[in-house]
Design a protein around this motif. Structure first.
Motif, short mmCIF file in Angstrom:
data_model
loop_
_atom_site.label_atom_id
_atom_site.label_comp_id
_atom_site.label_asym_id
_atom_site.label_seq_id
_atom_site.Cartn_x
_atom_site.Cartn_y
_atom_site.Cartn_z
N UNK A 1 0.86 -1.19 0.00
CA UNK A 1 0.00 0.00 0.00
C UNK A 1 0.89 1.25 0.00
N UNK A 2 0.66 2.20 -0.88
CA UNK A 2 1.53 3.39 -0.92
C UNK A 2 1.20 4.38 0.20
N UNK A 3 1.45 3.97 1.45
CA UNK A 3 1.14 4.83 2.60
C UNK A 3 2.13 5.97 2.75
N UNK A 4 3.42 5.63 2.69
CA UNK A 4 4.46 6.63 2.94
C UNK A 4 4.38 7.75 1.91
N UNK A 5 4.31 7.36 0.65
CA UNK A 5 4.27 8.38 -0.42
C UNK A 5 2.99 9.22 -0.32
N UNK A 6 1.90 8.60 0.07
CA UNK A 6 0.65 9.33 0.19
C UNK A 6 0.73 10.40 1.27
N UNK A 7 1.28 10.04 2.43
CA UNK A 7 1.38 11.00 3.53
C UNK A 7 2.43 12.07 3.23
N UNK A 8 3.57 11.64 2.72
CA UNK A 8 4.70 12.56 2.55
C UNK A 8 4.55 13.47 1.34
#
Length: 429
Positions: free
Chosen positions: A133-140
């Motif tokens: 899941x692209x969590x890091x890229x989504x938040x950052x």
């Protein structure tokens, strides 16, 4: 763009396979060749099955770390000291680093990111939280226009699988844990998964991205699911809730909460329907509102997908001679200091209590009086029939209360001679 891979276990082997199988696809994306130049592991048993010849496979990590011909180093060996030493050496030598090592980043993220910044290199870690899941890229990056007000998620697939099967099969924890181990979802020592440690590692990383500072793992409240019973799941359902192990971050400006524990999720909330080994993160931003990110949070293919996405992203930066384009935590002026979290005793929410009491007159009145003396008001009570040993379960949902008051009240109630088992507590999400 030359890549060196450290570790050929589950994730590393998947990464090697993906880089080799889709080599032409990545060249189309980059406009340049992305070459797996060297892959290191002490164990040579997977070399042939992964299609690694003697030009690529090595048992000597020093051929990769610090090698000026290797542009990007991928660390998938896991663990702490060796992985940390390799990463710091690679960053100090000017190499870009990709890692899936959540425990290492949660524990030593400040030192690792400071080393990267000092050497104008980057650490990419999309695979460390949420698998594919692209969590890091989504938040950052994707949500950078927002002040993130809260993150609430199911970040451990093993615990979610266990709770799902306990709910669906009305089965006890120990039985479902054995099934999870048989299916390969749980390790032989499942402590990190079922006691909330793995989810806390991931929550520490998410919290650092949201705030720009690093929380200590010791400050994150952790509770696991090993004490949850089918009876609690049944009562929660009667109140209109599903039981999930949640990682919760609330950004209240001056104070930030970060906690991991079983929680009651209303049936109509999107997280209530996240079942099996899937992960999900519900994010609330001040401008975007609510966002849900959902998918497989672990596994060879999903995690390798995130690792390779980071490799391609760093390769794109290098092709345009850019280094450290996106700051580690997304904030160019991040202090990168220790983040002091709000103490758990200040948490305010609704609570679920299950008391196991002797079947005697006046017990409920005693319990209610103690709760009232600690500013805890009762919203709903369910009392079922007597058990064979003569005790009865009394289950309550409270109105919103403060953790400090709840702890003090339950300590007094547990000391009553009529209470025959430790009180079960859960919090509403």
């Amino acid at each position: 763009m030359k890549v060196g891979l450290l570790g050929l276990g589950t994730v590393g082997g998947g990464t090697a396979q993906l880089l080799l199988e889709k080599k032409e696809h990545f060249e189309e994306l980059l406009g340049a060749e992305l070459e797996l130049t060297l892959a290191a592991d002490l164990d040579a048993s997977q070399k042939e099955s992964l299609g690694l010849d003697d030009r690529i496979f090595t048992q000597d990590a020093s051929r990769i770390v610090g090698n000026p011909e290797i542009d990007i180093v991928v660390e998938t060996i896991g663990g702490m000291k060796v992985a940390k030493d390799f990463m710091l050496e690679a960053l100090s030598a000017g190499q870009q680093v990709v890692t899936a090592n959540k425990a290492l980043l949660a524990t030593h993220g400040r030192e690792i990111h400071a080393t990267a910044k000092a050497n104008q290199t980057s650490v990419a870690f999309e695979a460390a939280v949420g698998g594919g899941i692209p969590l890091i890229r989504s938040i950052r990056e994707g949500l950078l226009a927002n002040r993130i007000e809260s993150c609430m998620g199911i970040l451990n697939g093993t615990s979610n699988f266990i709770l799902t099967r306990m709910t669906q099969d009305n089965a006890p924890f120990e039985e479902v844990l054995a099934l999870a181990q048989k299916k390969g979802y749980a390790e032989q020592d499942p402590t990190f998964d079922v006691e909330g440690v793995d989810a806390a590692h991931k929550l520490a990383i998410i919290t650092s991205l949201v705030t720009g500072d690093y929380p200590s793992l010791e400050d994150i409240h952790m509770e696991g699911i090993s004490k949850i019973t089918p009876l609690d799941i049944q009562f929660a359902n009667e109140f209109g809730f599903t039981v999930k192990l949640l990682a919760i971050m609330k950004n209240k400006g001056q104070k930030v909460q970060a906690r991991v524990h079983p929680a009651l999720v209303p049936h109509d909330h999107v997280l209530a329907s996240v079942d099996g080994a899937f992960n999900a993160l519900h994010i609330t931003g001040d401008w975007v509102g609510d966002v849900l990110l959902y998918g497989l949070g672990a596994g060879r293919e999903a995690t390798a997908s995130a690792v390779v996405a980071d490799v391609v992203d760093l390769a794109r930066d290098l092709l345009v001679k850019s280094r450290g384009r996106v700051p580690a935590l997304g904030l160019a002026k991040s202090r990168g200091e220790h983040l002091e979290l709000a103490p758990m005793e200040e948490t305010s929410c609704q609570y679920y209590f299950r008391f196991t009491a002797a079947d005697e007159p006046g017990v409920l009145a005693k319990v209610s009086r103690i709760l009232s003396e600690h500013n805890i008001s009762i919203e709903t009570v369910i009392q079922k029939g007597r058990r064979s040993e003569g005790s009865v379960p009394i289950v309550m949902m409270t109105h919103e209360a403060v953790e400090k008051d709840v702890s003090a009240a339950l300590a007094r109630i547990n000391a009553l001679p009529q209470i025959t088992e430790p009180i079960m507590l859960m919090r509403k999400a």
